[in-house]
Each structure stands twice: as structure tokens, then as C-alpha cells.
Design a protein around this motif. Sequence first.
Motif, PDB file in Angstrom:
ATOM      1  N   PHE A   7      -9.570   5.817  -7.538  1.00 10.52           N
ATOM      2  CA  PHE A   7      -8.823   5.093  -8.548  1.00 10.52           C
ATOM      3  C   PHE A   7      -7.897   6.087  -9.221  1.00 10.52           C
ATOM      4  O   PHE A   7      -8.148   7.277  -9.226  1.00 10.52           O
ATOM      5  CB  PHE A   7      -9.717   4.379  -9.565  1.00 10.52           C
ATOM      6  N   LEU A   9      -5.538   6.807 -12.716  1.00 11.00           N
ATOM      7  CA  LEU A   9      -5.203   6.458 -14.080  1.00 11.00           C
ATOM      8  C   LEU A   9      -4.261   7.516 -14.614  1.00 11.00           C
ATOM      9  O   LEU A   9      -4.533   8.700 -14.493  1.00 11.00           O
ATOM     10  CB  LEU A   9      -6.468   6.428 -14.941  1.00 11.00           C
ATOM     11  N   LYS A  40     -19.512   6.696 -10.433  1.00 10.22           N
ATOM     12  CA  LYS A  40     -18.126   6.226 -10.355  1.00 10.22           C
ATOM     13  C   LYS A  40     -17.778   5.311 -11.529  1.00 10.22           C
ATOM     14  O   LYS A  40     -16.671   5.392 -12.084  1.00 10.22           O
ATOM     15  CB  LYS A  40     -17.882   5.488  -9.044  1.00 10.22           C
ATOM     16  N   THR A  41     -18.721   4.467 -11.927  1.00 12.28           N
ATOM     17  CA  THR A  41     -18.484   3.571 -13.065  1.00 12.28           C
ATOM     18  C   THR A  41     -18.292   4.366 -14.352  1.00 12.28           C
ATOM     19  O   THR A  41     -17.348   4.119 -15.108  1.00 12.28           O
ATOM     20  CB  THR A  41     -19.657   2.580 -13.222  1.00 12.28           C
ATOM     21  N   GLN A  44     -14.956   6.277 -14.242  1.00 12.49           N
ATOM     22  CA  GLN A  44     -13.815   5.387 -14.453  1.00 12.49           C
ATOM     23  C   GLN A  44     -13.647   5.061 -15.933  1.00 12.49           C
ATOM     24  O   GLN A  44     -12.531   5.093 -16.457  1.00 12.49           O
ATOM     25  CB  GLN A  44     -13.966   4.105 -13.639  1.00 12.49           C
ATOM     26  N   GLU A  45     -14.739   4.788 -16.628  1.00 13.31           N
ATOM     27  CA  GLU A  45     -14.670   4.498 -18.067  1.00 13.31           C
ATOM     28  C   GLU A  45     -14.132   5.696 -18.840  1.00 13.31           C
ATOM     29  O   GLU A  45     -13.279   5.549 -19.717  1.00 13.31           O
ATOM     30  CB  GLU A  45     -16.056   4.125 -18.595  1.00 13.31           C
ATOM     31  N   SER A  47     -12.320   8.270 -17.689  1.00  6.71           N
ATOM     32  CA  SER A  47     -10.928   8.539 -17.321  1.00  6.71           C
ATOM     33  C   SER A  47      -9.968   7.597 -18.034  1.00  6.71           C
ATOM     34  O   SER A  47      -8.934   8.022 -18.554  1.00  6.71           O
ATOM     35  CB  SER A  47     -10.741   8.413 -15.804  1.00  6.71           C
ATOM     36  N   LEU A  48     -10.320   6.336 -18.060  1.00  3.82           N
ATOM     37  CA  LEU A  48      -9.477   5.343 -18.723  1.00  3.82           C
ATOM     38  C   LEU A  48      -9.366   5.634 -20.218  1.00  3.82           C
ATOM     39  O   LEU A  48      -8.261   5.634 -20.772  1.00  3.82           O
ATOM     40  CB  LEU A  48     -10.030   3.938 -18.479  1.00  3.82           C
TER      41      LEU A  48
END
Length: 110
Positions: A7, A9, A40-41, A44-45, A47-48
Motif C-alpha cells: 500500500f 500513502l 499489516k493492519t 497501515q493505520e 502510516s496513514l
Amino acid sequence: MKYFLAFMLFTVTNLSAQTDGLMIRIAEIEIDSGYIEEYKTILQEESLASVQLEPGVIAIFPMYQKQYPTQIRILEIYANKAAYESHLKTPHFLKYKSSTLKMVKSLKLV
């Protein structure tokens, strides 16, 4: 080696004005295979939140090799060293570190 982008960002606000003093970091992380989806979850949180909440975070690109999904690489671009040091103290980064500590088999910062 061929990489698959898990992903991506990023923020490009004033990127051309922020090229002096950029700090680029690559994290090479090996994750225990039993935790990969959970990791990964959480990544992702984090990084966002980093690119949305921190003006000094220019980009964070988490990725992994398709054939080696437990080998995570994160390319991080900061406006300067102070932005990087500030990032390390944020609540979302500290939550990421404490949540993933048991998942990480190895970590190398480049």
C-alpha cells in the motif's frame, strides 16, 4: 528483485519547497509469519496517521516482496531530521511500536 507495493500513502504538499534537508530512512523488518496480517493492519493505520497528522512526514511507502511477504520494507521521507525525531514521539507511532514488538523478528534501519 521485484517488489510488490502493499500500500502507498503519501502527501506531496509543498514537496518542491521541502527538498533541502530531507531525511530518508529505510526500515527492513522481518515479521513472524503468524502475525503478518495483524502487522499489516497496524502498519497501515500508523502510516496513514503519520502522513495525515504530521506536516513533516512527506511520504511513507510500506512494501514487501511478493514471494517473501514477511520481509517488510518501509521507505520513509521526512522534511528534515527534526520531523523524523518528532514522528518517533507521536502517539500513533508509539502505539505501533508497542503493538508490534512481539511480531518483529528483526529490524534494520538504513
